[in-house]
Structure formats: C-alpha cells, structure tokens
Design a protein around this motif. Structure first.
Motif, PDB file in Angstrom:
ATOM      1  N   LEU A 106      23.488  36.483  42.273  1.00 39.89           N
ATOM      2  CA  LEU A 106      22.795  37.157  43.371  1.00 39.89           C
ATOM      3  C   LEU A 106      21.444  36.525  43.639  1.00 39.89           C
ATOM      4  CD1 LEU A 106      22.563  39.489  45.415  1.00 39.89           C
ATOM      5  CD2 LEU A 106      21.696  40.912  43.553  1.00 39.89           C
ATOM      6  N   ASP A 107      20.664  36.281  42.588  1.00 38.80           N
ATOM      7  CA  ASP A 107      19.329  35.713  42.763  1.00 38.80           C
ATOM      8  C   ASP A 107      19.400  34.292  43.308  1.00 38.80           C
ATOM      9  OD1 ASP A 107      18.251  38.056  41.747  1.00 38.80           O
ATOM     10  OD2 ASP A 107      18.227  37.314  39.684  1.00 38.80           O
ATOM     11  N   HIS A 108      20.342  33.514  42.827  1.00 36.22           N
ATOM     12  CA  HIS A 108      20.475  32.135  43.294  1.00 36.22           C
ATOM     13  C   HIS A 108      20.939  32.086  44.750  1.00 36.22           C
ATOM     14  CE1 HIS A 108      19.912  29.532  39.664  1.00 36.22           C
ATOM     15  NE2 HIS A 108      19.976  30.718  39.087  1.00 36.22           N
ATOM     16  N   VAL A 109      21.887  32.952  45.104  1.00 35.07           N
ATOM     17  CA  VAL A 109      22.357  32.967  46.493  1.00 35.07           C
ATOM     18  C   VAL A 109      21.214  33.308  47.439  1.00 35.07           C
ATOM     19  CG1 VAL A 109      23.836  34.191  48.139  1.00 35.07           C
ATOM     20  CG2 VAL A 109      24.766  33.450  45.932  1.00 35.07           C
ATOM     21  N   ARG A 110      20.428  34.311  47.088  1.00 35.85           N
ATOM     22  CA  ARG A 110      19.305  34.684  47.944  1.00 35.85           C
ATOM     23  C   ARG A 110      18.298  33.541  48.070  1.00 35.85           C
ATOM     24  NH1 ARG A 110      18.427  40.861  45.589  1.00 35.85           N
ATOM     25  NH2 ARG A 110      19.986  41.868  46.941  1.00 35.85           N
ATOM     26  N   GLU A 111      18.045  32.856  46.961  1.00 36.05           N
ATOM     27  CA  GLU A 111      17.117  31.726  46.980  1.00 36.05           C
ATOM     28  C   GLU A 111      17.662  30.596  47.856  1.00 36.05           C
ATOM     29  OE1 GLU A 111      15.754  28.256  43.857  1.00 36.05           O
ATOM     30  OE2 GLU A 111      16.201  30.253  43.068  1.00 36.05           O
ATOM     31  N   ASN A 117      20.233  26.334  52.124  1.00 35.50           N
ATOM     32  CA  ASN A 117      20.947  25.356  51.308  1.00 35.50           C
ATOM     33  C   ASN A 117      22.402  25.797  51.157  1.00 35.50           C
ATOM     34  OD1 ASN A 117      21.843  23.474  49.462  1.00 35.50           O
ATOM     35  ND2 ASN A 117      20.073  23.662  48.114  1.00 35.50           N
ATOM     36  N   GLU A 118      23.192  25.578  52.210  1.00 40.19           N
ATOM     37  CA  GLU A 118      24.582  26.023  52.204  1.00 40.19           C
ATOM     38  C   GLU A 118      25.407  25.279  51.162  1.00 40.19           C
ATOM     39  OE1 GLU A 118      26.555  26.170  55.920  1.00 40.19           O
ATOM     40  OE2 GLU A 118      24.941  27.240  56.939  1.00 40.19           O
ATOM     41  N   LEU A 119      25.083  24.019  50.913  1.00 37.60           N
ATOM     42  CA  LEU A 119      25.852  23.231  49.951  1.00 37.60           C
ATOM     43  C   LEU A 119      25.759  23.833  48.551  1.00 37.60           C
ATOM     44  CD1 LEU A 119      27.574  20.781  49.313  1.00 37.60           C
ATOM     45  CD2 LEU A 119      25.466  19.443  49.040  1.00 37.60           C
ATOM     46  N   ALA A 120      24.565  24.300  48.176  1.00 34.29           N
ATOM     47  CA  ALA A 120      24.393  24.902  46.849  1.00 34.29           C
ATOM     48  C   ALA A 120      25.206  26.193  46.734  1.00 34.29           C
ATOM     49  CB  ALA A 120      22.923  25.177  46.580  1.00 34.29           C
ATOM     50  N   VAL A 121      25.232  26.977  47.816  1.00 34.49           N
ATOM     51  CA  VAL A 121      26.046  28.203  47.811  1.00 34.49           C
ATOM     52  C   VAL A 121      27.522  27.845  47.671  1.00 34.49           C
ATOM     53  CG1 VAL A 121      26.743  30.232  49.143  1.00 34.49           C
ATOM     54  CG2 VAL A 121      24.350  29.494  49.162  1.00 34.49           C
ATOM     55  N   GLU A 122      27.969  26.836  48.414  1.00 30.15           N
ATOM     56  CA  GLU A 122      29.367  26.416  48.342  1.00 30.15           C
ATOM     57  C   GLU A 122      29.735  25.984  46.923  1.00 30.15           C
ATOM     58  OE1 GLU A 122      31.830  26.429  50.489  1.00 30.15           O
ATOM     59  OE2 GLU A 122      30.778  27.042  52.313  1.00 30.15           O
ATOM     60  N   ARG A 123      28.838  25.300  46.260  1.00 29.69           N
ATOM     61  CA  ARG A 123      29.131  24.855  44.895  1.00 29.69           C
ATOM     62  C   ARG A 123      29.274  26.039  43.945  1.00 29.69           C
ATOM     63  NH1 ARG A 123      24.635  19.997  44.931  1.00 29.69           N
ATOM     64  NH2 ARG A 123      25.974  18.353  45.824  1.00 29.69           N
ATOM     65  N   LEU A 124      28.376  27.014  44.080  1.00 25.22           N
ATOM     66  CA  LEU A 124      28.470  28.205  43.232  1.00 25.22           C
ATOM     67  C   LEU A 124      29.810  28.906  43.427  1.00 25.22           C
ATOM     68  CD1 LEU A 124      25.018  30.050  43.414  1.00 25.22           C
ATOM     69  CD2 LEU A 124      25.929  28.689  41.532  1.00 25.22           C
ATOM     70  N   TYR A 125      30.213  29.042  44.681  1.00 22.59           N
ATOM     71  CA  TYR A 125      31.426  29.809  44.953  1.00 22.59           C
ATOM     72  C   TYR A 125      32.693  29.008  44.670  1.00 22.59           C
ATOM     73  CZ  TYR A 125      28.922  33.926  46.023  1.00 22.59           C
ATOM     74  OH  TYR A 125      28.146  35.044  45.872  1.00 22.59           O
ATOM     75  N   ALA A 126      32.612  27.684  44.734  1.00 24.85           N
ATOM     76  CA  ALA A 126      33.742  26.885  44.285  1.00 24.85           C
ATOM     77  C   ALA A 126      34.008  27.132  42.805  1.00 24.85           C
ATOM     78  CB  ALA A 126      33.473  25.400  44.546  1.00 24.85           C
TER      79      ALA A 126
END
Length: 351
Positions: A106-111, A117-126
């Motif tokens: 949650l904290d990382h997604v909000r950051e 930074n959509e790429l970082a979100v995509e990596r987390l969810y992958a």
C-alpha cells in the motif's frame, strides 16, 4: 485479562521462546507494538542486534491460531514468502514468527503513483500475480469450502451491520426481496467458477515488499477453497487503494491468460465470462466489506475502517452500472443508501 496484563504475559513468553532458540536476551528487552488488524490479534516486534522477530497475541477465546500455523506451513512448502512459525503456544494464543518487515504494498503504491511511476507499480503487481498463481495451484488440503452457506453468511453482513446498524435503515418486504435476488445472483456466480485455494484478503495491506521472493504474504489464516476470481478482486479492486478502470481491465485479462496457461482456468473461458465472474465476485466482496467495516466500528471500536467505506460503495455502484440485471439494485442504492451516507459526517461518498 487487561491489555497490559496480557502484554506482560506475552513479554515473559517471548523471553522464554527466544532463549529456547538460543537467542541471548538482554536485560533491557521489551516488545514493541507494531500493528493490529481487523481481528482480535495484535502484533509486536522483538529486535535484538540486527535480528528481529514478530510476536503475535491471539487470545484463544477469540482467535483460533491453528489454521494460521497449518496454512503457513502449506504455503511455505510451495515456495511462497510467508512468515515462518518459529515457536508457538496455541493454548495461550502466542506465536513467534519470522519478520517480513514493514514495507507494505500500500505504501509503495501510493508513493509510486504520486511519482507517476507506472512501471514500478506494474512490477509489484506482476510479482503479486505470480504468487497468486502459485497459491491457486496448491492441491486441495483440509480447508473450509467457500460454499453456499458461507457465502450467504457473508452476504448477511450488509443488511445486518451496514444498513441496519450503521445507517439505521429498516427494510420493507420489497427491499428485502431485492437484496435476496441480488444475493442469489452473486452466490450463483461464485459457485459457477473453478475452485482454488483462496487467501481471502490478498490485498495491499497484507502484501509486503521484500528484497527476496517478493511479495511477503500475511493474514492468510482464513483461507478457504473457492472462486478463482476472489483473490484477484481483493488485489485489483482493493478497499484501500484505487486503480484506473482501464488498468484493472488490462490486469484482469492478463490474469485470465496466465491462469489458462497454468491450467487453472479452461481455455474455453472467454474474456467476457471471466470479466463477469470478476465483477460480480467484486460486488459480493464489497457488500460484505461494507458490513465488516461497519461491524469493526460499532462492535470493536475500530472507527478507522469507516474511511474506507466510500470507496467500497463506489465499487458497488460501478458494477451495478455495468449489468442490466442489477439496475433495480443500482436505483435502490442511489435513492436509499447513498443519501444516508452523504448526510452522515462520518462518510464522504465520492460520485
């Protein structure tokens, strides 16, 4: 027993448990409260030098910790990153666990979203999708079924706790019948899906960002065998963070392909069918969550969950807008429920 007396008892047990595992405990040792959750469990961290552990207080009269121990062992055996149970006294309701840290998804997604930074979100969810596939491929074990009885029990939370207790609504016969029709639709949808192991709260507050085997997975003790889309809904229509509809749609379709490749879903399941499973499963979950969050506030004194109700209601209304058979329920929600929320200072309903 008072909270302070219970904490003192846990402190003493922690010293004994650490010593039992050859950890030298300094005289200044004490546990530090780190969190609680939507149950009666409380979590504490012990830190000695560079090492740390999590100690769990789960009062046995309120919580049965045996499922946690059993599911942790099974998930860990299949390569999932879950807390390892190092020591436990289930009769007392105490556990000593390995520590997965403090970095919530949650904290990382909000950051990342603030930084666009959509790429970082995509990596987390992958990573989250990969772990979810692994969960869903675990063979059947001795867990409860997400069956008709349990689904109905969950659906009852919406009228009982959200409508009656939180909003003060008294349903007439016509309204009650409407809710029953919706319940039948959602239960039929859930029972029509392939059955897999369901974490049941697979979302950003229970996933930890870890340097190895990301993500770390918490709060799995209520696992059941049930609908394939349930955990996907928990992850993508998260009660604590909202993603754009276009991104959710892409992720749902990506996961359908992944599930087909892994043999979880039959190749004959179309995009439209899987999307309907997902959407109606989400409606069931969010009706339940509205009831649970209200119960946490009214019964358990955890008012912070009320702030998450507006997003839950938004999710409910959005699904109703997409399916013609839900039009009467959508009209009823807009005319009867939403005005009560908007008039209550504890809520802010986004349109």
């Amino acid at each position: 027993m008072s909270d302070s007396a219970r904490e003192a008892q846990l402190d003493r047990w922690a010293v004994t448990a650490l010593s039992r595992h050859d950890v030298a405990v300094p005289s200044s040792f004490s546990l530090r409260r780190v969190s609680d959750d939507a149950s009666f469990r409380r979590y504490f961290r012990a830190k000695i030098g560079e090492r740390s552990w999590i100690f769990v207080d789960a009062p046995p009269e309120e919580e049965d910790s045996e499922p946690f121990v059993q599911v942790a062992a099974r998930l860990g055996a299949h390569g999932l990153n879950v807390p390892r149970v190092i020591d436990a006294d289930l009769a007392a309701g105490f556990m000593m666990l390995s520590d997965l840290g403090d970095d919530l998804y949650l904290d990382h997604v909000r950051e990342y979203e603030k930084a666009d930074n959509e790429l970082a979100v995509e990596r987390l969810y992958a990573d989250a999708f990969s772990s979810l596939v692994r969960i869903q491929k675990i063979p059947a074990i001795d867990l409860p079924a997400y069956d008709d009885r349990l689904l109905r029990q969950e659906m009852d939370l919406f009228p009982e706790w959200f409508l009656a207790e939180q909003l003060g609504m008294a349903l007439d016969e016509k309204e009650f019948d409407l809710l029953m029709q919706v319940s039948e639709l959602l239960i039929d949808n859930a029972l029509a899906q392939p059955v897999v192991l369901v974490h049941r709260d697979y979302h950003s507050r229970n996933l930890m960002v870890t340097s190895r085997q990301n993500p770390g997975i918490l709060d799995f003790q209520d696992a059941v065998y049930g609908p394939v889309t349930y955990d996907l809904v928990s992850l993508l229509k998260d009660c604590y963070v909202r993603f754009p509809a276009s991104r959710i749609h892409k992720w749902v379709e990506d996961y359908r392909y992944l599930a087909i490749q892994e043999g979880i879903v039959a190749p004959s399941i179309s995009s439209a069918t899987f999307k309907r499973w997902f959407d109606l499963m989400g409606l069931q979950r969010h009706l339940k969550c509205a009831g649970i969050f209200s119960r946490l506030h009214l019964r358990d004194g955890k008012a912070r969950y009320l702030g998450d109700v507006p997003l839950v209601v938004d999710y409910i209304r959005e699904v109703c807008d997409q399916y013609g058979e839900l039009a009467p329920f959508r009209i009823w929600m807009n005319e009867r429920v939403v005005p009560l929320l908007e008039a209550d200072p504890e809520f802010t309903v986004r349109r």
